[in-house]
Design an enzyme around this catalytic site. Structure first.
Site, mmCIF file in Angstrom:
data_model
loop_
_atom_site.group_PDB
_atom_site.id
_atom_site.type_symbol
_atom_site.label_atom_id
_atom_site.label_comp_id
_atom_site.label_asym_id
_atom_site.label_seq_id
_atom_site.Cartn_x
_atom_site.Cartn_y
_atom_site.Cartn_z
ATOM 1 N N ILE A 180 0.830 -1.206 0.000
ATOM 2 C CA ILE A 180 0.000 0.000 0.000
ATOM 3 C C ILE A 180 0.866 1.260 0.000
ATOM 4 O O ILE A 180 0.574 2.226 -0.705
ATOM 5 C CB ILE A 180 -0.934 -0.005 1.223
ATOM 6 C CG1 ILE A 180 -1.969 -1.129 1.096
ATOM 7 C CG2 ILE A 180 -1.625 1.341 1.388
ATOM 8 C CD1 ILE A 180 -2.769 -1.379 2.361
ATOM 9 N N ASP A 203 11.102 3.733 4.607
ATOM 10 C CA ASP A 203 10.811 2.341 4.953
ATOM 11 C C ASP A 203 11.987 1.792 5.746
ATOM 12 O O ASP A 203 13.128 2.259 5.588
ATOM 13 C CB ASP A 203 10.604 1.517 3.673
ATOM 14 C CG ASP A 203 9.889 0.204 3.913
ATOM 15 O OD1 ASP A 203 8.767 0.045 3.409
ATOM 16 O OD2 ASP A 203 10.442 -0.672 4.602
ATOM 17 N N VAL A 237 12.028 11.498 -2.697
ATOM 18 C CA VAL A 237 13.103 11.513 -1.713
ATOM 19 C C VAL A 237 12.931 10.241 -0.900
ATOM 20 O O VAL A 237 11.824 9.903 -0.483
ATOM 21 C CB VAL A 237 13.004 12.739 -0.784
ATOM 22 C CG1 VAL A 237 14.086 12.689 0.289
ATOM 23 C CG2 VAL A 237 13.091 14.028 -1.585
ATOM 24 N N TYR A 283 -3.322 -7.872 16.373
ATOM 25 C CA TYR A 283 -3.333 -6.975 15.212
ATOM 26 C C TYR A 283 -4.580 -6.090 15.236
ATOM 27 O O TYR A 283 -4.493 -4.871 15.075
ATOM 28 C CB TYR A 283 -3.286 -7.790 13.922
ATOM 29 C CG TYR A 283 -3.372 -6.934 12.676
ATOM 30 C CD1 TYR A 283 -2.260 -6.237 12.224
ATOM 31 C CD2 TYR A 283 -4.568 -6.810 11.963
ATOM 32 C CE1 TYR A 283 -2.329 -5.434 11.095
ATOM 33 C CE2 TYR A 283 -4.648 -6.007 10.838
ATOM 34 C CZ TYR A 283 -3.528 -5.316 10.402
ATOM 35 O OH TYR A 283 -3.608 -4.520 9.294
ATOM 36 N N LYS A 313 -5.001 -1.887 15.625
ATOM 37 C CA LYS A 313 -5.734 -1.033 14.700
ATOM 38 C C LYS A 313 -6.892 -0.313 15.394
ATOM 39 O O LYS A 313 -7.268 0.798 15.005
ATOM 40 C CB LYS A 313 -6.231 -1.854 13.517
ATOM 41 C CG LYS A 313 -5.090 -2.362 12.624
ATOM 42 C CD LYS A 313 -4.228 -1.218 12.098
ATOM 43 C CE LYS A 313 -3.134 -1.679 11.160
ATOM 44 N NZ LYS A 313 -2.311 -0.564 10.630
#
Length: 261
Positions: free
Chosen positions: A19, A38, A55, A151, A155
């Site tokens: 994503i 990342d 960048v 998980y 969220k």
């Protein structure tokens, strides 16, 4: 709201894959200046190669010092129009069969990373006349999911943070929104979500490009009133979000339990 004909600056975490990469590439293709960050430096270096306006750099979202370096590198003493808090990790399976380290990593990346990003980026977003914090949430936040317990909990925390900051930062002119997709066709889902029973029942019907398009729409949406900060992505998630809002808790529990079989 940013005019569709106007470009700006956007920093995307987890931009090396899935994503995050699709979102960065969409905004690059439309003339934006894009920070691609990342933990996988090689992936973002490759993705940004030869792309005007890109960048890139390494960023472990759990580390405030790395956030500070990335933001200074990308923004200098200036402003930031959009931060996409996308970086996240997933592990699926019976709760008690996963180690404490696995649970802790999800909390550290998915919650601490988002909180740290919001905190470090706030001064830059505040300087922009159109600052937007966009958090990647999940349909898993709508109701606790067996085999996705931690998980989903991370969220749900992101969902709550988004709601709080949407109100708290309004006076500073910074919008705060979240995207709630269901399962997306990424390596993370195919590799790390394979033990989630709901994946088999509901399928994987969204692509990274679908979520990137949703991000583009949120960045450019006109102000809506009344409107909450969450934006479901895809027909399945919209139906689930609507149903969970109007049905009693016991009914939602029965549906989730059936999906978990």
């Amino acid at each position: 709201m940013i005019s569709r004909g106007r470009t700006g600056s956007i920093l995307v975490t987890g931009a090396g894959h899935g994503i995050g990469r699709a979102t960065a590439e969409l905004f690059l293709s439309r003339g934006w200046r894009v920070g691609m960050y990342d933990v996988d430096r090689d992936a973002v270096t490759q993705a940004a190669a030869g792309r005007p306006g890109a960048v890139c750099g390494e960023l472990d979202v759990r580390d405030p010092a790395q956030w500070g370096t990335a933001l200074r590198e990308f923004c200098g003493d200036g402003e930031l129009d959009v931060l996409v808090n996308n970086a996240g990790v997933l592990a699926s399976g019976p709760f008690e069969e996963m180690s404490a380290d696995v649970h802790r990593r999800m909390v550290d990346v998915n919650v601490t990373g988002v909180v740290t990003g919001a905190l470090e980026a706030y001064p830059y977003l505040q300087r922009s006349a159109r600052g937007l914090l966009l958090n990647l949430c999940s349909a898993s936040a709508l109701y606790g999911q067996p085999t996705l317990a931690t998980y989903g909990a991370t969220k749900a925390a992101v969902r709550s943070l988004t709601e709080a900051l949407d109100i708290e930062w309004r006076g500073a002119g910074v919008r705060v929104r979240s995207l709630l997709p269901l399962f997306v066709d990424t390596e993370m889902v195919s590799r790390d979500g394979r033990q989630a029973a709901s994946v088999a029942h509901l399928g994987v019907r969204l692509t990274p490009e679908d979520v990137a398009t949703a991000a583009w729409r949120v960045v450019h949406e006109r102000r809506r009133f009344p409107s909450g900060p969450h934006r479901p992505v895809g027909r399945q998630t919209r139906l689930m979000a609507t149903a969970s809002a109007v049905t009693p808790g016991w009914a939602n529990r029965l549906v989730v339990a059936r999906l978990a079989r």
